[in-house]
Enzyme design. Structure first.
Site, PDB file in Angstrom:
ATOM      1  N   ASP A 161     -33.173  -4.897 -24.485  1.00 46.58           N
ATOM      2  CA  ASP A 161     -33.256  -6.272 -23.994  1.00 46.58           C
ATOM      3  C   ASP A 161     -33.270  -6.232 -22.464  1.00 46.58           C
ATOM      4  O   ASP A 161     -33.343  -5.155 -21.863  1.00 46.58           O
ATOM      5  CB  ASP A 161     -32.092  -7.110 -24.542  1.00 46.58           C
ATOM      6  CG  ASP A 161     -30.716  -6.599 -24.122  1.00 46.58           C
ATOM      7  OD1 ASP A 161     -30.617  -5.800 -23.156  1.00 46.58           O
ATOM      8  OD2 ASP A 161     -29.731  -7.010 -24.758  1.00 46.58           O
ATOM      9  N   ALA A 162     -33.170  -7.365 -21.829  1.00 42.80           N
ATOM     10  CA  ALA A 162     -33.258  -7.442 -20.367  1.00 42.80           C
ATOM     11  C   ALA A 162     -32.122  -6.693 -19.674  1.00 42.80           C
ATOM     12  O   ALA A 162     -32.260  -6.286 -18.522  1.00 42.80           O
ATOM     13  CB  ALA A 162     -33.265  -8.906 -19.919  1.00 42.80           C
TER      14      ALA A 162
END
Length: 144
Positions: free
Chosen positions: A25-26
């Site tokens: 994810d980020a």
């Protein structure tokens, strides 16, 4: 397999995986769906190591294996660049399905990241209905 945890079993098959950006994810933490892909790859490679070519089984015998149930327990996160071991610890053969016990480990610190139980159903490739697993396929009952 009832009552047996993945941590207590000696892995029957291990597939190495490195975590890439596309898996995270980020924040650089492995996205939950990526673990499902890692588990799938290990089961597919385990079957290949057993001499089961899934495309050939489909083409010659008209059957497929599809995930019917999956239970995951997330214990610790993996991160970008981690080297992981995706394990197939054991399987139980039922008449029309295989139940796998799996885990994902991070050898660098000995952490168990995921434990999983996956039921793969055997289905007819044309009608997508459950069918009995042919006797010639995976003769053993409870070990890989």
């Amino acid at each position: 397999m009832t009552g047996t945890t993945a941590e207590a079993l000696e892995p029957a098959f291990i597939w190495p995986v490195r975590v890439y950006w596309e898996d995270t994810d980020a924040g650089g933490v492995v996205y939950h769906a990526s673990y499902v892909r890692f588990l799938e790859r290990a089961r597919s490679e385990w079957l290949r190591a057993q001499g089961v070519a899934q495309a050939r089984v489909r083409d010659e015998h008209g059957i497929l294996f599809v995930v019917a149930e999956m239970s995951l327990r997330f214990l610790s996160p993996a991160r970008l660049d981690d080297e992981l071991e995706v394990c197939v610890n054991a399987f139980t053969r039922r008449s029309a399905s295989l139940v796998f016990t799996q885990c994902i480990l991070r050898p660098a610190d000995g952490a168990t990241l995921i434990t999983a139980q996956v039921r793969a159903a055997c289905i007819d490739a044309a009608g997508y209905k459950p069918v009995r697993i042919p006797d010639f396929l995976l003769m053993e009952n409870s070990s890989a």
